[in-house]
Scaffold this active site. Sequence first.
Site, PDB file in Angstrom:
ATOM      1  N   CYS A   1      62.341 -15.504 -18.304  1.00 16.27           N
ATOM      2  CA  CYS A   1      62.442 -16.538 -18.647  1.00 16.27           C
ATOM      3  C   CYS A   1      60.629 -16.806 -18.725  1.00 16.27           C
ATOM      4  O   CYS A   1      59.415 -16.168 -18.015  1.00 16.27           O
ATOM      5  CB  CYS A   1      62.117 -17.446 -17.090  1.00 16.27           C
ATOM      6  SG  CYS A   1      61.987 -19.146 -16.766  1.00 16.27           S
ATOM      7  N   LEU A   2      60.549 -17.822 -19.614  1.00 13.50           N
ATOM      8  CA  LEU A   2      59.130 -17.806 -20.485  1.00 13.50           C
ATOM      9  C   LEU A   2      58.053 -18.298 -18.916  1.00 13.50           C
ATOM     10  O   LEU A   2      56.340 -18.294 -19.445  1.00 13.50           O
ATOM     11  CB  LEU A   2      59.073 -19.147 -20.890  1.00 13.50           C
ATOM     12  CG  LEU A   2      59.969 -19.133 -22.373  1.00 13.50           C
ATOM     13  CD1 LEU A   2      59.500 -20.503 -23.329  1.00 13.50           C
ATOM     14  CD2 LEU A   2      59.138 -17.603 -23.374  1.00 13.50           C
TER      15      LEU A   2
ATOM     16  N   GLY B   1      65.476 -20.482 -24.654  1.00 13.37           N
ATOM     17  CA  GLY B   1      65.475 -21.556 -23.857  1.00 13.37           C
ATOM     18  C   GLY B   1      64.141 -21.918 -23.561  1.00 13.37           C
ATOM     19  O   GLY B   1      63.447 -21.428 -22.821  1.00 13.37           O
TER      20      GLY B   1
ATOM     21  N   HIS C   1      70.770 -20.981 -17.348  1.00  9.41           N
ATOM     22  CA  HIS C   1      69.813 -21.242 -17.264  1.00  9.41           C
ATOM     23  C   HIS C   1      68.876 -22.390 -17.133  1.00  9.41           C
ATOM     24  O   HIS C   1      67.944 -22.725 -15.430  1.00  9.41           O
ATOM     25  CB  HIS C   1      68.851 -19.778 -18.041  1.00  9.41           C
ATOM     26  CG  HIS C   1      67.331 -19.176 -17.552  1.00  9.41           C
ATOM     27  ND1 HIS C   1      67.418 -18.167 -17.173  1.00  9.41           N
ATOM     28  CD2 HIS C   1      66.847 -19.930 -17.560  1.00  9.41           C
ATOM     29  CE1 HIS C   1      65.537 -18.378 -17.090  1.00  9.41           C
ATOM     30  NE2 HIS C   1      66.055 -19.764 -17.295  1.00  9.41           N
ATOM     31  N   GLU C   2      68.762 -22.454 -18.417  1.00  3.25           N
ATOM     32  CA  GLU C   2      68.149 -24.187 -18.318  1.00  3.25           C
ATOM     33  C   GLU C   2      68.287 -25.511 -17.538  1.00  3.25           C
ATOM     34  O   GLU C   2      67.653 -26.119 -17.301  1.00  3.25           O
ATOM     35  CB  GLU C   2      68.535 -24.630 -19.760  1.00  3.25           C
ATOM     36  CG  GLU C   2      67.937 -23.491 -20.602  1.00  3.25           C
ATOM     37  CD  GLU C   2      66.282 -22.843 -20.620  1.00  3.25           C
ATOM     38  OE1 GLU C   2      65.319 -23.398 -20.387  1.00  3.25           O
ATOM     39  OE2 GLU C   2      65.973 -22.001 -20.699  1.00  3.25           O
TER      40      GLU C   2
ATOM     41  N   GLN D   1      59.365 -27.242 -17.295  1.00  6.21           N
ATOM     42  CA  GLN D   1      58.660 -25.639 -17.784  1.00  6.21           C
ATOM     43  C   GLN D   1      57.207 -26.164 -18.296  1.00  6.21           C
ATOM     44  O   GLN D   1      56.152 -25.734 -18.651  1.00  6.21           O
ATOM     45  CB  GLN D   1      58.876 -24.186 -18.632  1.00  6.21           C
ATOM     46  CG  GLN D   1      60.180 -24.238 -17.656  1.00  6.21           C
ATOM     47  CD  GLN D   1      60.918 -23.378 -18.865  1.00  6.21           C
ATOM     48  OE1 GLN D   1      62.057 -23.176 -19.428  1.00  6.21           O
ATOM     49  NE2 GLN D   1      60.298 -21.950 -18.661  1.00  6.21           N
TER      50      GLN D   1
ATOM     51  N   HIS E   1      66.996 -24.866 -14.416  1.00  2.00           N
ATOM     52  CA  HIS E   1      65.827 -25.361 -13.786  1.00  2.00           C
ATOM     53  C   HIS E   1      64.781 -27.113 -13.899  1.00  2.00           C
ATOM     54  O   HIS E   1      64.191 -27.266 -13.495  1.00  2.00           O
ATOM     55  CB  HIS E   1      64.999 -25.001 -15.442  1.00  2.00           C
ATOM     56  CG  HIS E   1      64.017 -23.991 -15.661  1.00  2.00           C
ATOM     57  ND1 HIS E   1      63.080 -23.290 -14.742  1.00  2.00           N
ATOM     58  CD2 HIS E   1      64.348 -22.695 -16.802  1.00  2.00           C
ATOM     59  CE1 HIS E   1      63.076 -23.058 -15.547  1.00  2.00           C
ATOM     60  NE2 HIS E   1      63.914 -21.556 -16.257  1.00  2.00           N
TER      61      HIS E   1
HETATM   62 ZN   LIG Z   1      63.778 -20.126 -17.428  1.00  2.00          ZN
END
Ligand SMILES: [Zn+2]
Length: 173
Positions: A94-95, A46, A136-137, A51, A140
């Site tokens: 998480c990226l 994701g 989660h996304e 991000q 963000h």
């Molecule tokens: Zn994340």
Amino acid sequence: MSLMPIVLAPDRRLKLTCKPVEKVDDDVRTLMENMLETMYDAPGIGLAAPQVGVLERFFVMDVAGKEAAPEPRVLINPRVTWSSDEMNVHEEGCLSIPGVYEDITRPARVRMQFKDLDGKDHEEEFEDIAATCAQHELDHLNGTLFPDYLSGIKRRMITAKMKKLKKERAREG
Ligand SMILES: [Zn+2]
């Protein structure tokens, strides 16, 4: 298509509430294609707009898994219309916080309303890893990162680790 640099925590852009997408146009479509490519390259399941430094309400995801055919998903202006009382624990990463994985408890199932790349409205129910990923996304887009669900001590440890990582990466250029 091109890869985009991923914003690493701690970064102010990851703590802000994003603005709704007014119009789903070619700029948004190109951005989301690039985000999907960036997500697959990372690799991750994701990636949300902040991000990659875009403070608008959309994210991409693909929870099909490495062995399966890709199932790229694009959710624009998503909002939760229902969530189950039943909860689920998944290990999340998480990226924007590479190398950190923690068990996070969230509703096991959620229903979300969103627009697709043609600007059409959808409502869909997600379960299991898709429910975790979508929540989660969506977090963000509201400036929430998964460590925000952890204790203060754990959060401070993660922040310290990330600051060190960012310093190392800056030195490497
Ligand atoms: Zn994340």
